[in-house]
Design a protein around this motif. Structure first.
Motif, PDB file in Angstrom:
ATOM      1  N   ILE A  87      28.048  38.423  42.968  1.00 23.07           N
ATOM      2  CA  ILE A  87      29.384  38.849  42.167  1.00 23.07           C
ATOM      3  C   ILE A  87      30.625  38.219  42.283  1.00 23.07           C
ATOM      4  O   ILE A  87      30.886  38.185  43.537  1.00 23.07           O
ATOM      5  N   ILE A  88      31.338  37.742  41.263  1.00 21.66           N
ATOM      6  CA  ILE A  88      32.775  37.061  41.371  1.00 21.66           C
ATOM      7  C   ILE A  88      33.384  37.726  40.606  1.00 21.66           C
ATOM      8  O   ILE A  88      33.291  38.116  39.313  1.00 21.66           O
ATOM      9  N   ILE A  89      34.839  38.521  41.108  1.00 11.73           N
ATOM     10  CA  ILE A  89      35.716  39.378  40.208  1.00 11.73           C
ATOM     11  C   ILE A  89      36.974  38.571  40.394  1.00 11.73           C
ATOM     12  O   ILE A  89      37.402  38.560  41.375  1.00 11.73           O
ATOM     13  N   MET A  90      37.503  37.889  39.150  1.00  8.68           N
ATOM     14  CA  MET A  90      38.859  37.282  39.393  1.00  8.68           C
ATOM     15  C   MET A  90      39.810  38.036  38.457  1.00  8.68           C
ATOM     16  O   MET A  90      39.581  38.287  37.421  1.00  8.68           O
ATOM     17  N   SER A  91      40.992  37.939  38.771  1.00  8.76           N
ATOM     18  CA  SER A  91      42.328  38.563  38.078  1.00  8.76           C
ATOM     19  C   SER A  91      43.473  37.761  38.556  1.00  8.76           C
ATOM     20  O   SER A  91      43.531  36.678  39.139  1.00  8.76           O
ATOM     21  N   GLU A  92      44.663  38.391  38.294  1.00  6.59           N
ATOM     22  CA  GLU A  92      45.881  37.737  38.609  1.00  6.59           C
ATOM     23  C   GLU A  92      46.420  38.309  39.996  1.00  6.59           C
ATOM     24  O   GLU A  92      45.884  39.150  40.421  1.00  6.59           O
ATOM     25  N   ASP A  93      47.358  37.705  40.605  1.00  8.43           N
ATOM     26  CA  ASP A  93      47.888  38.176  41.731  1.00  8.43           C
ATOM     27  C   ASP A  93      48.760  39.007  41.618  1.00  8.43           C
ATOM     28  O   ASP A  93      50.019  38.717  41.627  1.00  8.43           O
ATOM     29  N   TYR A 164      40.081  38.835  34.491  1.00 11.12           N
ATOM     30  CA  TYR A 164      39.933  37.374  33.660  1.00 11.12           C
ATOM     31  C   TYR A 164      38.425  36.913  33.546  1.00 11.12           C
ATOM     32  O   TYR A 164      38.135  36.348  32.782  1.00 11.12           O
ATOM     33  N   TYR A 165      37.696  37.251  34.670  1.00  5.55           N
ATOM     34  CA  TYR A 165      36.407  36.758  34.825  1.00  5.55           C
ATOM     35  C   TYR A 165      35.639  37.510  35.499  1.00  5.55           C
ATOM     36  O   TYR A 165      35.940  38.149  36.783  1.00  5.55           O
ATOM     37  N   ILE A 166      34.400  37.709  35.018  1.00  2.58           N
ATOM     38  CA  ILE A 166      33.082  38.469  36.139  1.00  2.58           C
ATOM     39  C   ILE A 166      32.049  37.550  36.082  1.00  2.58           C
ATOM     40  O   ILE A 166      31.470  37.179  35.113  1.00  2.58           O
ATOM     41  N   GLY A 167      31.787  36.952  37.337  1.00  5.95           N
ATOM     42  CA  GLY A 167      30.784  36.095  37.516  1.00  5.95           C
ATOM     43  C   GLY A 167      29.363  36.847  37.970  1.00  5.95           C
ATOM     44  O   GLY A 167      29.472  37.543  38.945  1.00  5.95           O
ATOM     45  N   LEU A 168      28.314  36.492  37.523  1.00  6.02           N
ATOM     46  CA  LEU A 168      26.959  37.082  37.986  1.00  6.02           C
ATOM     47  C   LEU A 168      26.109  36.060  38.331  1.00  6.02           C
ATOM     48  O   LEU A 168      25.657  35.106  37.539  1.00  6.02           O
ATOM     49  N   LYS A 169      25.657  36.095  39.669  1.00  7.73           N
ATOM     50  CA  LYS A 169      24.473  35.076  39.923  1.00  7.73           C
ATOM     51  C   LYS A 169      23.260  35.808  40.381  1.00  7.73           C
ATOM     52  O   LYS A 169      23.171  36.776  41.011  1.00  7.73           O
TER      53      LYS A 169
END
Length: 207
Positions: A87-93, A164-169
């Motif tokens: 799982i990748i969770i991406m947002s702003e700083d 901004y982004y949720i990645g699932l592998k």
């Protein structure tokens, strides 16, 4: 201290360059988008937009922001069975970056009334503005997932949470439960009909 620990864990689980990792994050293609739900989103339908290709993760025009408070709840149905591997969770700083993720397996249509139950796994999140930190689910627990609930219960102190982004592998296989049920249901009356006709045709000449 926690920062170095997380980086260390990421190195343990990283596979090659970020581009190589990104190619594996393609489970967004296997999400049943029509039935995906995001609760407490400030703009209807915005929760769906964060499940996108890895190379679109830096597109900040599409994101989800929470509404009434910092919590977000995603009900993510898949079109088959998934062995979830990353799982990748991406947002702003900023403090609106989510700080906690709680995962629930195969519990469709959860609401905020249900999240008090024990999650199948919980992650303390770090700020990730590039989409390169991987969180590794427990393989045994998440080996057969048809529905994933993602509860972001806290952020770093802001009133609302942004993602901004949720990645699932992982590995996807076609679901079989529905097909087996239909097949069994249709097969039984067909067999019975055949037997009845067979008996009837045998009996007629005897009479």
């Amino acid at each position: 201290m926690p920062h170095s620990h997380c980086n260390h864990a990421n190195h343990d689980h990283g596979h090659g360059s970020p581009e190589e990792i990104g190619i594996q994050y393609n489970l967004f293609e296997k999400i049943d988008k029509e039935n995906l739900q995001c609760l407490n989103e400030s703009v209807d339908g915005s929760g769906q937009t964060v499940f996108k290709p890895w190379d679109k993760r830096l597109d900040h025009s599409q994101y989800v922001e929470s509404d009434a408070d910092e919590e977000l709840l995603f009900n993510v149905p898949f079109t088959g069975n998934v062995k979830l591997k990353g799982i990748i969770i991406m947002s702003e700083d900023s403090n609106s970056h989510p700080a906690k993720l709680r995962l629930f397996k195969n519990k469709p249509n959860m609401t905020f009334d249900d999240v008090s139950m024990e999650p199948d796994q919980e992650f303390e999140l770090q700020k990730d503005i590039e989409g390169v930190l991987e969180y590794i689910p427990k393989i045994v627990t998440f080996s057969s997932v048809s529905h994933l609930t993602m509860h972001f219960s806290a952020n770093f102190g802001a009133e609302t949470t942004k993602i901004y982004y949720i990645g699932l592998k992982g590995e996807w296989t076609q679901g079989h439960k529905h097909g087996v049920t239909i097949c069994t249901y249709e097969a039984r009356p067909m067999i019975d009909d055949h037997k009845l006709k067979h008996l009837d045709s045998v009996n007629r000449p005897i009479e």
